[in-house]
Design a protein around this motif. Structure first.
Motif, PDB file in Angstrom:
ATOM      1  N   TYR A  56       0.822  -1.215   0.000  1.00 55.16           N
ATOM      2  CA  TYR A  56       0.000   0.000   0.000  1.00 55.16           C
ATOM      3  C   TYR A  56       0.858   1.267   0.000  1.00 55.16           C
ATOM      4  O   TYR A  56       0.488   2.286   0.559  1.00 55.16           O
ATOM      5  CB  TYR A  56      -0.952  -0.026   1.205  1.00 55.16           C
ATOM      6  N   GLY A  57       2.021   1.170  -0.635  1.00 56.53           N
ATOM      7  CA  GLY A  57       2.823   2.361  -0.888  1.00 56.53           C
ATOM      8  C   GLY A  57       3.909   2.660   0.119  1.00 56.53           C
ATOM      9  O   GLY A  57       4.511   3.747   0.054  1.00 56.53           O
ATOM     10  N   TYR A  58       4.216   1.741   1.037  1.00 56.50           N
ATOM     11  CA  TYR A  58       5.234   1.988   2.051  1.00 56.50           C
ATOM     12  C   TYR A  58       6.449   1.098   1.815  1.00 56.50           C
ATOM     13  O   TYR A  58       6.315  -0.083   1.457  1.00 56.50           O
ATOM     14  CB  TYR A  58       4.679   1.725   3.453  1.00 56.50           C
ATOM     15  N   ASP A  82      -2.850   9.696   1.098  1.00 57.91           N
ATOM     16  CA  ASP A  82      -2.105  10.246  -0.038  1.00 57.91           C
ATOM     17  C   ASP A  82      -1.618   9.137  -0.960  1.00 57.91           C
ATOM     18  O   ASP A  82      -1.506   9.327  -2.179  1.00 57.91           O
ATOM     19  CB  ASP A  82      -0.908  11.051   0.456  1.00 57.91           C
ATOM     20  N   ARG A  83      -1.315   7.983  -0.397  1.00 55.30           N
ATOM     21  CA  ARG A  83      -0.778   6.872  -1.186  1.00 55.30           C
ATOM     22  C   ARG A  83      -1.863   5.920  -1.669  1.00 55.30           C
ATOM     23  O   ARG A  83      -1.592   5.030  -2.491  1.00 55.30           O
ATOM     24  CB  ARG A  83       0.253   6.097  -0.361  1.00 55.30           C
ATOM     25  N   ASN A  84      -3.074   6.079  -1.122  1.00 60.81           N
ATOM     26  CA  ASN A  84      -4.157   5.175  -1.474  1.00 60.81           C
ATOM     27  C   ASN A  84      -5.427   5.993  -1.704  1.00 60.81           C
ATOM     28  O   ASN A  84      -6.239   6.196  -0.788  1.00 60.81           O
ATOM     29  CB  ASN A  84      -4.381   4.154  -0.349  1.00 60.81           C
TER      30      ASN A  84
END
Length: 759
Positions: free
Chosen positions: A209-211, A282-284
């Motif tokens: 999920y973007g991390y 912001d990432r999802n």
């Protein structure tokens, strides 16, 4: 260097494990019901059978545990599967003859519960937490006079607080954790919170999920502080954690869960209710995230709205990652909005329903265990779920007058719980009379929703009498007679009848073990308090004064010193003697400090110095007597933490993780008022006393002495700076005890005023 006994990474469960999981899911409460062997009962071993002979059994995990617990006598037991009671509760039966004891039980763990009952009530010895009197067992075990059957009075026998892994020791080994499981089974527990390795499913799932892995390792706190991250109270402190640490803790957690399943116990795993790192929305795109503000000076992790987009997918990934390392369970722990979380625009009813739906999708039929604490769970949360698949583990059962759980929690099933120890304080006592009274009264209500007990001190393993009595609630038919219970405990605890032992425990029963509903915990000590002439507690939330007559502990110490020499050899006696000596010294500090204050305020320099010298003598006695028992050694605490690091930087970081938890607790903002978490987890431990507490008081008394001499104001000391500097140290301390506990306890008794003194 890392420990050689570190478990290898676990794999996804193979076919045998999956079969076990299917049985667990189908059985009531997740505990696998053992089929009764249809063939005839094998003949029990003859009375003359060697103690080292094989254990005849249909329950291999119980057999292995028995060999660990009773290596000399395991061969004199036949362990067999047995039926549940007529109303479906776990049950055990003890029968047999001398040297040939037969124990049947409805699960392997319940078989061990039967062994524990036999040891205490027939053999009259004890395996406590900690301390045992097994050395008093004869070569040939006595047979029970007649077969005895006991059935559990409640379905749920839950153990461990959400904070236990932090305060009891996040860096413990597999052997230490397996010993804990054995003791829990021996005392009738069937549901155990498994927190070690709980960071793994977050770490695995959130990388989708973007991390980055590095970002997540910085977000995850050090193991000693992870309990509060899982409660959504803080993040990052004590980190970053190492990749190998995450992997090895996951392997260890999987091993713990597997051992619990093998014994027919339910591993209670942390569930997912929406905790996410900063910047998740912001990432999802589309994710609805609500900041949670602060908790005692820490910035809380954000909350992903369970009723919004993305949550269901992330929850599915979380549970898939968890299953791969820990397997499935029938119970999951979650407490959304714990201690001041912010709902804001989140519809709590809808959110609760979505949390339960995600759990049910991943683990159909699983029970959601939620902590009953302060105002939680709220009616709004309960209105959004199927409460028949919830269990409230009540952390406040022994508090306040006339609580009505059925009304407050709209008849949601709940377990009567105790949190009799806060922060792992070294202090004796519990509201045992309240437990006895309320357990029976609440079960007897016509509309009772009580379905269990929940043993939840913030750090388990510090008060064996409290542990034993509380877990007995679930197995003893009829109301427990508190006075008779403590008299019997005195006999089994040391392995023989002794009038002085009975007198000691009667004094403790009538004092620290007969406190009321004003609070749950006994008072902590003043030697561990941040120095002040007006100090009346160390932790901000501890009681401000004695909760029982101090003479009860002093009388108990005198009586313990007179116990027959033949009963003094057990680890149980030595532990109790050290602990009672420690408590007597701690209680005397409450007499000394007001005298020191009066001398200072009266300008009596000579008397001030004499009293300070007496205080410092007591500190030295306290350090010496606690240094004689391994359960009170600070050196074990730091050595365990350092053993998990792969390099010096990691070892230093993990040592800071555990040192800070006991002292500053966290950052200056968290440590100082209004949060005031400093010394919350104070302990009277050898090593910690000499290196931290005594020098802290010495510096303070020296400043007062100079003020008396000069007539000027005492030095203003920045205590947080002093404490933080100490927490950053990496000094080593003994990991093995030294000194004669009896001689040191005698020295304590000789130094203190007698029990009938008025000062």
């Amino acid at each position: 260097m890392p420990r050689s006994d570190r478990p290898r990474p676990s794999r996804s469960p193979g076919l045998p494990a999956l079969l076990v999981l299917l049985v667990l899911a189908a059985a009531p409460g997740g505990a696998a019901a053992l089929p009764v062997t249809p063939s005839a009962e094998p003949a029990p071993p003859a009375a003359s059978a060697p103690a080292s002979g094989p254990v005849r059994t249909g329950v291999p995990a119980a057999r292995a545990a028995l060999r660990r617990l009773l290596p000399r006598h395991a061969g004199q037991f036949t362990l067999l599967p047995g039926p549940r009671s007529a109303d479906g509760q776990d049950s055990f039966t003890v029968s047999g003859r001398a040297g040939a004891v037969v124990v049947r039980g409805s699960t392997p763990a319940t078989v061990l519960t039967g062994v524990g009952w036999y040891l205490r009530h027939v053999a009259h010895v004890d395996i406590g937490w900690p301390g045992d009197s097994l050395g008093a067992l004869p070569d040939v075990l006595p047979g029970p006079p007649q077969p005895v059957t006991r059935s559990a009075l409640v379905r749920h026998r839950y153990a461990l607080n959400d904070t236990d892994d932090g305060y009891a020791g996040a860096y413990r080994t597999w052997e230490e954790r397996r010993r804990q499981i054995d003791l829990l089974a021996l005392h009738g527990i069937n549901e155990v919170l498994v927190q070690v390795g709980a960071e793994y499913p977050y770490y695995a799932a959130l990388q989708r999920y973007g991390y980055t892995a590095a970002e997540l390792r910085a977000w995850i706190p050090g193991p000693a502080h992870q309990s509060w991250w899982l409660l959504q109270n803080l993040s990052g402190f004590g980190g970053p954690v190492g990749e190998q640490l995450i992997e090895e803790r996951a392997a260890l957690g999987g091993r713990v869960a597997d051992e619990l399943r093998a014994l027919g116990m339910t591993p209670v795993l942390p569930g997912f209710f929406g905790t996410v790192p900063p910047g998740f929305a912001d990432r999802n795109p589309g994710a609805r995230v609500r900041p949670q503000g602060t908790w005692d000076g820490f910035t809380r992790p954000d909350w992903l709205d369970p009723a919004g987009p993305v949550f269901a997918a992330l929850a599915a990934d979380y549970y898939a990652a968890q299953r791969a390392r820990f397997g499935d369970s029938a119970m999951y722990r979650m407490s959304p909005l714990h201690e001041g979380g912010t709902a804001a625009s989140v519809d709590v009813k809808a959110a609760a329903g979505a949390v339960q739906k995600a759990l049910d999708t991943a683990r159909p039929g699983a029970v959601w265990a939620v902590l009953g604490w302060q105002d939680d769970p709220t009616r709004e949360l309960l209105s959004g779920v199927d409460t028949s698949r919830m269990l409230i583990v009540d952390g406040m059962s022994e508090r306040y007058e006339k609580p009505d759980r059925e009304t407050s929690w709209v008849h949601t099933p709940y377990a009567l719980g105790t949190i009799h120890n806060f922060g792992g304080h070294t202090t004796v006592g519990a509201n045992t009379s309240v437990w006895i009274r309320r357990f029976d009264a609440w079960r007897a209500r016509p509309d009772s929703a009580l379905t269990g007990i929940a043993y939840m001190p913030e750090a388990a393993g510090t008060d064996p009498a409290a542990f034993e009595l509380f877990t007995d609630l679930a197995w003893e038919p009829g109301p427990i007679d508190q006075q008779a219970w403590f008299a019997a405990y005195a006999r089994s605890r040391y392995g023989g009848a002794d009038a002085y032992a009975e007198a000691a425990w009667e004094a403790l029963r009538s004092g620290p073990y007969s406190t009321g509903t004003d609070t749950a915990q006994p008072q902590d000590g003043l030697f561990t308090a941040r120095p002040s002439l007006t100090a009346n507690k160390a932790s901000t939330w501890a009681p401000g004064g004695m909760r029982y007559p101090a003479a009860s502990v002093r009388s108990a110490l005198d009586a313990l010193l007179e116990v027959a020499p033949g009963l003094r050899r057990s680890s149980a006696y030595r532990y109790d003697l050290v602990d009672t000596s420690r408590q007597a010294l701690a209680n005397h500090a409450r007499v000394l400090l007001p005298q020191i204050r009066a001398a200072y305020q009266g300008g009596e320099l000579g008397r001030f110095r004499l009293l300070v010298a007496e205080w410092q003598r007591d500190e030295r006695l306290l350090a010496a007597v606690t240094g004689s028992d391994r359960n009170f050694l600070f050196g074990r605490w730091t050595a365990d933490a350092r053993s998990w690091g792969v390099n010096d930087a990691e070892r230093d970081r993990y040592e800071y993780d555990v040192r800070s938890l006991l002292t500053t607790w966290g950052t200056r903002t968290a440590s100082e008022p209004p949060s005031a978490l400093h010394d919350y987890a104070n302990r009277e431990w050898a090593g910690l006393l000499e290196e931290f507490y005594a020098p802290r008081w010495a510096r303070y008394f020296a400043s007062l002495d100079r003020a008396l001499v000069s007539g000027e104001a005492p030095e203003a000391i920045d205590w947080y700076a002093v404490e933080e500097a100490w927490a950053r140290r990496t000094s080593s301390h003994p990991t093995e005890p030294s000194g004669d506990p009896y001689a040191l306890a005698r020295a304590v008794a000789d130094a203190l005023p007698p029990a009938d003194a008025r000062t």
